[in-house]
Design a protein around this motif. Structure first.
Motif, PDB file in Angstrom:
ATOM      1  N   ASN A 147       0.860  -1.199   0.000  1.00 34.16           N
ATOM      2  CA  ASN A 147       0.000   0.000   0.000  1.00 34.16           C
ATOM      3  C   ASN A 147       0.889   1.239   0.000  1.00 34.16           C
ATOM      4  OD1 ASN A 147      -1.102  -2.184   2.053  1.00 34.16           O
ATOM      5  ND2 ASN A 147      -2.874  -1.293   1.044  1.00 34.16           N
ATOM      6  N   GLN A 148       0.231   2.398  -0.190  1.00 31.04           N
ATOM      7  CA  GLN A 148       0.945   3.675  -0.178  1.00 31.04           C
ATOM      8  C   GLN A 148       1.471   4.017   1.217  1.00 31.04           C
ATOM      9  OE1 GLN A 148      -2.776   5.425  -1.595  1.00 31.04           O
ATOM     10  NE2 GLN A 148      -1.524   6.736  -2.889  1.00 31.04           N
ATOM     11  N   SER A 149       2.396   4.964   1.268  1.00 37.04           N
ATOM     12  CA  SER A 149       2.876   5.445   2.559  1.00 37.04           C
ATOM     13  C   SER A 149       3.728   6.696   2.382  1.00 37.04           C
ATOM     14  CB  SER A 149       3.731   4.372   3.237  1.00 37.04           C
ATOM     15  OG  SER A 149       4.377   4.903   4.363  1.00 37.04           O
TER      16      SER A 149
ATOM     17  N   PHE B 213      13.713  -0.616  -0.370  1.00 32.35           N
ATOM     18  CA  PHE B 213      12.289  -0.554  -0.706  1.00 32.35           C
ATOM     19  C   PHE B 213      11.947  -1.606  -1.757  1.00 32.35           C
ATOM     20  CE2 PHE B 213       8.851   1.029  -3.424  1.00 32.35           C
ATOM     21  CZ  PHE B 213       7.854   1.232  -2.481  1.00 32.35           C
ATOM     22  N   LEU B 214      10.918  -2.406  -1.473  1.00 31.04           N
ATOM     23  CA  LEU B 214      10.465  -3.430  -2.425  1.00 31.04           C
ATOM     24  C   LEU B 214       9.008  -3.173  -2.798  1.00 31.04           C
ATOM     25  CD1 LEU B 214      11.947  -6.594  -0.682  1.00 31.04           C
ATOM     26  CD2 LEU B 214      12.747  -5.578  -2.813  1.00 31.04           C
ATOM     27  N   ASP B 215       8.756  -3.002  -4.097  1.00 29.14           N
ATOM     28  CA  ASP B 215       7.388  -2.861  -4.608  1.00 29.14           C
ATOM     29  C   ASP B 215       6.909  -4.264  -4.998  1.00 29.14           C
ATOM     30  OD1 ASP B 215       5.158  -2.580  -6.222  1.00 29.14           O
ATOM     31  OD2 ASP B 215       5.959  -0.854  -7.330  1.00 29.14           O
ATOM     32  N   PRO B 216       5.833  -4.763  -4.389  1.00 30.98           N
ATOM     33  CA  PRO B 216       5.398  -6.143  -4.684  1.00 30.98           C
ATOM     34  C   PRO B 216       5.129  -6.383  -6.169  1.00 30.98           C
ATOM     35  CG  PRO B 216       4.130  -5.242  -2.866  1.00 30.98           C
ATOM     36  CD  PRO B 216       4.973  -4.118  -3.396  1.00 30.98           C
TER      37      PRO B 216
ATOM     38  N   THR C  47       5.160 -11.022  -6.899  1.00 29.05           N
ATOM     39  CA  THR C  47       4.360 -10.629  -5.732  1.00 29.05           C
ATOM     40  C   THR C  47       4.241 -11.782  -4.741  1.00 29.05           C
ATOM     41  OG1 THR C  47       3.094  -9.229  -7.215  1.00 29.05           O
ATOM     42  CG2 THR C  47       2.165  -9.617  -5.022  1.00 29.05           C
ATOM     43  N   PRO C  48       4.715 -11.579  -3.500  1.00 25.10           N
ATOM     44  CA  PRO C  48       4.612 -12.663  -2.522  1.00 25.10           C
ATOM     45  C   PRO C  48       3.145 -13.036  -2.269  1.00 25.10           C
ATOM     46  CG  PRO C  48       6.147 -10.975  -1.773  1.00 25.10           C
ATOM     47  CD  PRO C  48       5.439 -10.425  -2.964  1.00 25.10           C
TER      48      PRO C  48
END
Ligand code: CP
Length: 352
Positions: free
Chosen positions: A57-59, A79-82, A87-88
């Motif tokens: 999600n955003q943050s 930082f990891l973007d799924p 995607t886990p």
């Protein structure tokens, strides 16, 4: 408490820790905050260590406070973007070549770094209440390194810690402090329950007089409410629920009004998977807005709290948000945001 009591532990929920452990974390956070203000640096604590941060999600606050915190402790936050990795996904929810089983991701990252932090709630788990918590617990089951909860659908334990540090800074402790967590109106129903649930869990654990103010349809998780009642009895604090916004704010020292979703938004069996019904419920309570007139009914030295982002002019007036100084009540929203940094540095120093 044993010196290394927290070393290697996951930080998934406040309920996994004793009151003594939480008070120790707050003490370490205060020390790190004071020492940094004095120009004492802490870049030997996590030197050469890596935190993997996985955001579904955003943050703004969570990402930047963890990243700045790792820099200040001498390590690196990655930082990891799924959507840019595979995607886990939990077993049974995998899609060939676009996802990777959580058990595999957790074991791979465990070979390369010292902790994994995850944010996941709402859309990525299709508003299945508890779905994100299960994902984080699965990571924790397979990872050899601590897993940190950057907000799931039940708990936001670092926000809650920052909130407690902010209360302590303003009132010198928790005994005798009237803490009100209240629902407030927002045009968006897609608001998780994690912030209010973590706030009332910590506040009752630490012995405050806690009021939960909310319309009838905005109930929180019954298991969390039961835990709050247990904590309040053990800490000689108190816990009550009111459906009257003004009653919740009158006489409060800490006033924390924010929106959260009604149960109807969650998938069955918890809810009804009905965003339209949720919107209709929300729109009945547009008068639940924190104004200066309401803040004037709180304790004379009250603090207005919000985890941010806030829906200005809906949940709260601009004047209340921006009155960051006394005399009288004041907004401490930016102190809460800053305190995210200090409490997270404390937990990372202790567990990693
Ligand atoms: N309070 C909080 O968690 O903020 P972000 O959503 O910006 O991380």
């Amino acid at each position: 408490m044993k010196t290394m009591s927290l070393r290697g532990r996951d930080f998934l929920a406040e309920t996994d820790f004793s009151r003594e452990e939480i008070e120790s974390v707050l003490a370490v956070a205060e020390r790190l905050k004071q020492e940094r203000a004095m120009g004492i640096y802490h870049d030997n604590i996590l030197r050469s260590k890596t935190l993997f941060m996985l955001f579904y999600n955003q943050s703004l606050r969570t990402r930047n406070s963890f990243e700045a915190g790792m820099t200040q402790l001498g390590g690196h936050a990655h930082f990891l973007d799924p959507n840019k990795i595979y995607t886990p996904a939990l077993e049974g929810k995998e899609v060939a070549y676009s996802t990777e089983r959580v058990s595999d991701v957790a074991r791979v990252l465990s070979r390369m770094g010292e902790a994994i932090a995850i944010r996941c709630y709402g859309d990525p788990v299709e508003w299945e209440y508890g779905g994100a918590t299960a994902l984080l617990r699965e990571f924790a089951k397979w990872a050899d390194i601590p897993v940190l909860n950057m907000e799931d659908d039940i708990y936001h334990p670092f926000q809650g810690l920052a909130d407690m540090l902010t209360v302590k800074e303003n009132f010198g402790g928790f005994k005798g402090v009237n803490f009100t967590m209240s629902w407030a109106y927002s045009p968006s129903v897609h608001k998780p329950r994690a912030v209010p649930q973590s706030a009332i869990l910590y506040a009752t654990m630490l012995g405050m007089n806690v009021t939960l103010a909310r319309p009838p349809e905005m109930e929180l998780d019954p298991a969390i409410i039961a835990q709050c009642q247990e904590y309040a009895a053990a800490s000689s604090g108190s816990f009550r629920i009111t459906e009257d916004f003004a009653d919740g704010i009158a006489g409060a020292h800490a006033v924390y009004p924010k929106a959260w979703c009604p149960t109807a938004i969650f998938k069955p069996p918890v809810g009804e998977d009905d965003p339209q019904k949720s919107q209709e419920i929300f729109d009945k309570y547009q008068s639940w807005k924190c104004t200066e007139e309401l803040m004037d009914t709180a304790a004379h030295d009250a603090i207005y709290m919000h985890c941010l982002p806030a829906d200005r002019a809906y949940e709260v007036s601009n004047y209340v948000m921006d009155k960051t100084e006394g005399p009288g009540w004041k907004s401490v929203i930016f102190d809460e945001a800053e305190n995210r940094l200090h409490v997270q540095k404390a937990v990372m120093s202790l567990v990693m």
